[in-house]
Each structure stands twice: as structure tokens, then as C-alpha cells.
Design a protein around this motif. Structure first.
Motif, PDB file in Angstrom:
ATOM      1  N   LEU A  21      -0.985  -7.590   4.478  1.00 32.84           N
ATOM      2  CA  LEU A  21      -1.254  -9.027   4.376  1.00 32.84           C
ATOM      3  C   LEU A  21      -2.836  -9.396   4.719  1.00 32.84           C
ATOM      4  O   LEU A  21      -3.699  -8.550   5.168  1.00 32.84           O
ATOM      5  CB  LEU A  21      -0.709 -10.286   5.247  1.00 32.84           C
ATOM      6  CG  LEU A  21       0.960  -9.840   5.423  1.00 32.84           C
ATOM      7  CD1 LEU A  21       1.407 -10.951   6.416  1.00 32.84           C
ATOM      8  CD2 LEU A  21       1.482  -9.978   4.033  1.00 32.84           C
ATOM      9  N   ASN A  22      -3.343 -10.481   3.588  1.00 34.73           N
ATOM     10  CA  ASN A  22      -4.903 -10.723   3.916  1.00 34.73           C
ATOM     11  C   ASN A  22      -5.969  -9.454   3.565  1.00 34.73           C
ATOM     12  O   ASN A  22      -6.698  -9.431   4.643  1.00 34.73           O
ATOM     13  CB  ASN A  22      -5.174 -11.420   5.268  1.00 34.73           C
ATOM     14  CG  ASN A  22      -6.375 -12.265   5.302  1.00 34.73           C
ATOM     15  OD1 ASN A  22      -6.840 -12.811   4.181  1.00 34.73           O
ATOM     16  ND2 ASN A  22      -6.845 -12.324   6.609  1.00 34.73           N
ATOM     17  N   ILE A  23      -5.697  -8.891   2.726  1.00 38.15           N
ATOM     18  CA  ILE A  23      -6.681  -7.840   2.526  1.00 38.15           C
ATOM     19  C   ILE A  23      -8.073  -8.202   1.761  1.00 38.15           C
ATOM     20  O   ILE A  23      -7.978  -8.950   0.904  1.00 38.15           O
ATOM     21  CB  ILE A  23      -5.891  -6.709   1.333  1.00 38.15           C
ATOM     22  CG1 ILE A  23      -4.587  -6.086   2.224  1.00 38.15           C
ATOM     23  CG2 ILE A  23      -7.073  -5.446   1.420  1.00 38.15           C
ATOM     24  CD1 ILE A  23      -3.765  -5.187   1.228  1.00 38.15           C
ATOM     25  N   VAL A  35       0.794  -1.177  -0.004  1.00 36.54           N
ATOM     26  CA  VAL A  35      -0.027  -0.031   0.058  1.00 36.54           C
ATOM     27  C   VAL A  35       0.775   1.414   0.096  1.00 36.54           C
ATOM     28  O   VAL A  35       1.663   1.331   0.826  1.00 36.54           O
ATOM     29  CB  VAL A  35      -0.916   0.011   1.235  1.00 36.54           C
ATOM     30  CG1 VAL A  35      -1.835   1.247   1.244  1.00 36.54           C
ATOM     31  CG2 VAL A  35      -1.736  -1.203   1.218  1.00 36.54           C
ATOM     32  N   CYS A  36       0.582   2.093  -0.962  1.00 34.64           N
ATOM     33  CA  CYS A  36       1.568   3.377  -1.114  1.00 34.64           C
ATOM     34  C   CYS A  36       1.107   4.353  -0.076  1.00 34.64           C
ATOM     35  O   CYS A  36      -0.167   4.834  -0.054  1.00 34.64           O
ATOM     36  CB  CYS A  36       1.487   3.879  -2.507  1.00 34.64           C
ATOM     37  SG  CYS A  36       1.800   2.456  -3.802  1.00 34.64           S
ATOM     38  N   GLN A  37       2.001   5.061   0.405  1.00 38.94           N
ATOM     39  CA  GLN A  37       1.680   6.253   1.329  1.00 38.94           C
ATOM     40  C   GLN A  37       2.148   7.472   0.302  1.00 38.94           C
ATOM     41  O   GLN A  37       3.538   7.438  -0.053  1.00 38.94           O
ATOM     42  CB  GLN A  37       2.567   6.228   2.749  1.00 38.94           C
ATOM     43  CG  GLN A  37       1.898   5.170   3.461  1.00 38.94           C
ATOM     44  CD  GLN A  37       2.483   5.079   4.978  1.00 38.94           C
ATOM     45  OE1 GLN A  37       3.321   6.036   5.205  1.00 38.94           O
ATOM     46  NE2 GLN A  37       2.123   4.260   5.859  1.00 38.94           N
ATOM     47  N   ILE A  51     -12.170  -1.976   3.674  1.00 44.07           N
ATOM     48  CA  ILE A  51     -11.105  -2.483   3.294  1.00 44.07           C
ATOM     49  C   ILE A  51     -10.292  -2.911   4.619  1.00 44.07           C
ATOM     50  O   ILE A  51      -9.711  -1.936   5.127  1.00 44.07           O
ATOM     51  CB  ILE A  51     -10.040  -1.870   2.114  1.00 44.07           C
ATOM     52  CG1 ILE A  51     -11.248  -1.799   0.831  1.00 44.07           C
ATOM     53  CG2 ILE A  51      -9.065  -2.682   1.476  1.00 44.07           C
ATOM     54  CD1 ILE A  51     -10.420  -0.600  -0.038  1.00 44.07           C
ATOM     55  N   MET A  52     -10.010  -4.069   4.825  1.00 41.10           N
ATOM     56  CA  MET A  52      -9.093  -4.340   6.119  1.00 41.10           C
ATOM     57  C   MET A  52      -8.102  -5.289   5.693  1.00 41.10           C
ATOM     58  O   MET A  52      -7.955  -6.130   4.722  1.00 41.10           O
ATOM     59  CB  MET A  52      -9.967  -5.351   6.881  1.00 41.10           C
ATOM     60  CG  MET A  52     -11.125  -4.500   7.420  1.00 41.10           C
ATOM     61  SD  MET A  52     -10.918  -2.947   8.347  1.00 41.10           S
ATOM     62  CE  MET A  52     -10.212  -3.695   9.774  1.00 41.10           C
ATOM     63  N   GLY A  53      -6.939  -5.006   6.434  1.00 39.71           N
ATOM     64  CA  GLY A  53      -5.579  -5.865   6.174  1.00 39.71           C
ATOM     65  C   GLY A  53      -4.904  -5.977   7.156  1.00 39.71           C
ATOM     66  O   GLY A  53      -5.108  -5.220   8.326  1.00 39.71           O
ATOM     67  N   ASP A  54      -3.828  -6.739   7.434  1.00 41.14           N
ATOM     68  CA  ASP A  54      -3.102  -6.718   8.335  1.00 41.14           C
ATOM     69  C   ASP A  54      -1.659  -6.330   8.167  1.00 41.14           C
ATOM     70  O   ASP A  54      -0.972  -6.574   7.303  1.00 41.14           O
ATOM     71  CB  ASP A  54      -2.468  -8.489   8.472  1.00 41.14           C
ATOM     72  CG  ASP A  54      -3.826  -9.399   8.896  1.00 41.14           C
ATOM     73  OD1 ASP A  54      -4.742  -8.763   9.618  1.00 41.14           O
ATOM     74  OD2 ASP A  54      -3.808 -10.450   8.783  1.00 41.14           O
ATOM     75  N   ASN A  55      -1.430  -5.361   9.188  1.00 42.58           N
ATOM     76  CA  ASN A  55      -0.249  -4.233   8.863  1.00 42.58           C
ATOM     77  C   ASN A  55       0.842  -5.149   9.182  1.00 42.58           C
ATOM     78  O   ASN A  55       1.052  -6.261   9.822  1.00 42.58           O
ATOM     79  CB  ASN A  55      -0.365  -3.110   9.471  1.00 42.58           C
ATOM     80  CG  ASN A  55      -0.242  -3.152  11.176  1.00 42.58           C
ATOM     81  OD1 ASN A  55       0.328  -4.107  11.453  1.00 42.58           O
ATOM     82  ND2 ASN A  55      -0.784  -2.122  11.919  1.00 42.58           N
ATOM     83  N   PRO A  56       2.299  -4.546   8.954  1.00 44.92           N
ATOM     84  CA  PRO A  56       3.686  -5.167   9.320  1.00 44.92           C
ATOM     85  C   PRO A  56       3.700  -5.591  10.576  1.00 44.92           C
ATOM     86  O   PRO A  56       4.628  -6.664  10.978  1.00 44.92           O
ATOM     87  CB  PRO A  56       4.596  -4.261   8.962  1.00 44.92           C
ATOM     88  CG  PRO A  56       3.938  -3.389   7.913  1.00 44.92           C
ATOM     89  CD  PRO A  56       2.483  -3.185   8.213  1.00 44.92           C
TER      90      PRO A  56
END
Length: 294
Positions: free
Chosen positions: A186-188, A171-173, A195-200
Motif C-alpha cells: 500500500l501507499n507505494i 508486487v510479484c515475487q 521505491i517505498m511501500g507498506d507491506n501486509p
């Protein structure tokens, strides 16, 4: 079709060296039913229409014969084409013993580094099994007509999700149309309209609906290859016993941004991205591309 390596206004480097184990074969040479060509050939045609006159294919030895006999004759006759095989043995001399222990390719950063000796001008870098849309090539072609810094095309995360389950995306900042960093989630997937996902850190969190994802569509200049070369040496020194770790292209671009050695402009894609990881996905993607081309 020519095979010289003179200076061009714009080149295209296609990273096609991946072995495609999850696909169950070399997906880079899988033909689209009804079109009689590969996804890679569609991208090359789009690139040529945007002004590319040199195409460099980074391949593995297993597909060389088929590419030479089947794909190259179908490409436009007025472009320079260079085939380069990515071998694990292509390392600085002091790391030759390490390379002998390596079976898997060194990664996308090493794949692009293999093109160092034949790129003398700005280049667009893509992967062979992703379809990016003709307008993305035009965006970076126009970029290099007016600017000399690196660039990328980002794709709305919401348009890259899968109905089969969660996906991993960078994901771009972004700030003022410049890329600040790429954060791997991960797992978006869509959950309750968000929209949900696992951050680092492993924490599940929301991702902005207008967020852009990096789908490996880069624009670089020749200076990047020296940077890649230096980084690869440092990588090998650091990971001299981890023969499965990969040297990734996005990591090196991030390093250049972080150390303020290079600014990277980011453009929002105007068309959808279509990618293939599994053979089952290829069927649906191929059907979509067939419709787009008719």
C-alpha cells in the motif's frame, strides 16, 4: 461481427462490470477525445491483431444499451462477441438467499466465472479501464502457442507510480520466470530515490526497482473455470454473513500456485501500462493514448 461460441484459438475476456463509483460514472464507456473510442476498444483491437477471434465482455446492466448501440458496431466484423451481464444473483442455488442481501458485485473472480459457459480455449483476461499495450497481447498469444499453463504479464512497478500520491500494487515475487506469489503493498511512492511501500504487516520497506506489478493481465485455460467455481462455493460458505467481501481473481490464482495445482509463467511488459481510477486521471491518460495512436 458474429455472436457464436465455438472453439477459438484464443479468446479475450474483458472485465467491465465495475460500477466506477470513484470515477463518477461508468468509465468503461468513456470515450477518448480525438480517437472516438474507449480504452476497452483499443485493447480489443490490440488483442485481435495478436490473434484473438472471440471477445467476451462482462458488463453491468447499466451500460448494456450503450455498448450494444455504440461500441459493438465499431468492433471488427470478423470476431465473435458475447455480452454477459454480471448479476449478484448468479450464485449456486444454496446461496440464493445470501445473494438477495448483496448489492455490490461479487468481485473479479465471480466476473470471470460468468464467462465459464462460453470459453472453450485459452483466454486473455483484462480489465476494461486499463491500457496494456499491443505487445502484451502478443506475449500471451505466443505463450499459448507453445505452452498450456496459465500466464501473466507484469509491469515494472516504477512505471505504474502516480505523481498524485501513493498507489496500491500487487508486487510479484518471481523465480525462473514463474510467479511465486503476489504481495499487496500500500501507499507505494518514490522517496529519496527509492521505491517505498507498506507491506501486509504495515511495515514500510523498500521495493526493488526492477520489481514487477500485477496489473490484471492474465492468461488462463478452460480448466481455470472449474477451479474458480469450486473456489466461489468455498468463498460463499466461508463468508456467508459478510455480504461486502469480494471474491478476487488474483487470490484464486495465488491459491492454485500455493497448492501446486498450476504453474503461472510471467512475462515482463515491453510497454507502459496506463490505468484510470479517477475522472481527473482519464484526461491525462486519454491524451497519452491519443499521442500513441498518432
Amino acid at each position: 461481427m458474429k455472436t457464436t461460441t465455438k472453439k477459438h484459438a484464443l479468446s479475450l475476456v474483458v472485465l467491465a462490470g465495475g460500477l466506477g463509483s470513484r470515477f463518477g460514472g461508468n468509465k468503461q464507456i468513456a470515450e477518448i477525445s480525438g480517437l472516438g473510442c474507449t480504452i476497452m476498444e483499443l485493447s480489443i483491437a490490440d488483442a485481435v491483431a495478436a490473434g484473438v477471434t472471440q471477445v467476451v465482455l462482462i458488463i453491468n446492466q447499466a451500460v448494456r444499451s450503450e455498448i450494444e448501440q455504440i461500441i459493438l458496431p465499431r468492433l471488427a466484423a470478423n470476431i465473435d462477441v458475447v455480452l454477459i451481464e454480471q448479476h449478484t444473483s448468479l450464485v449456486p442455488k444454496q446461496f440464493e438467499q445470501l445473494a438477495q442481501q448483496r448489492e455490490k458485485p461479487w468481485g473479479t473472480g465471480h466476473a470471470l466465472l460468468c464467462a465459464k459457459d462460453v470459453i472453450n480455449n485459452p483466454a486473455i483476461v483484462i480489465t476494461a479501464d486499463d491500457y496494456y499495450g499491443a505487445s502484451s497481447f502478443k506475449l500471451l498469444s505466443e505463450h499459448f502457442k507453445h505452452q498450456g499453463n496459465w500466464a501473466m504479464v507484469g509491469y515494472p512497478i516504477v512505471d505504474t507510480l502516480s505523481g498524485e500520491g501513493g498507489v496500491n500494487r500487487g508486487v510479484c515475487q518471481v523465480e525462473d520466470n514463474q510467479l511465486l506469489r503476489i504481495v499487496e503493498y500500500l501507499n507505494i511512492q518514490q522517496q529519496a530515490g527509492q521505491i517505498m511501500g507498506d507491506n501486509p504487516a504495515g511495515v514500510r520497506e523498500g521495493i526493488a526497482k526492477d520489481a514487477l506489478g500485477s496489473m490484471s493481465f492474465w492468461g488462463v485455460t478452460p480448466s481455470f473455470f472449474q477451479y474458480l467455481e469450486q473456489g466461489f462455493t468455498a468463498f460463499l460458505q466461508q463468508y456467508d454473513t459478510a455480504v461486502k467481501v469480494e471474491y478476487y481473481l488474483p487470490d484464486q490464482i495465488q491459491r492454485a500456485i500455493t497448492t501446486k495445482q498450476q504453474a503461472v509463467s510471467i512475462y515482463r511488459a515491453q510497454e507502459s501500462w496506463y490505468g484510470v481510477t479517477y475522472r481527473s486521471e482519464f484526461v491525462s491518460v486519454a491524451a497519452t493514448l491519443y499521442k500513441l495512436r498518432h
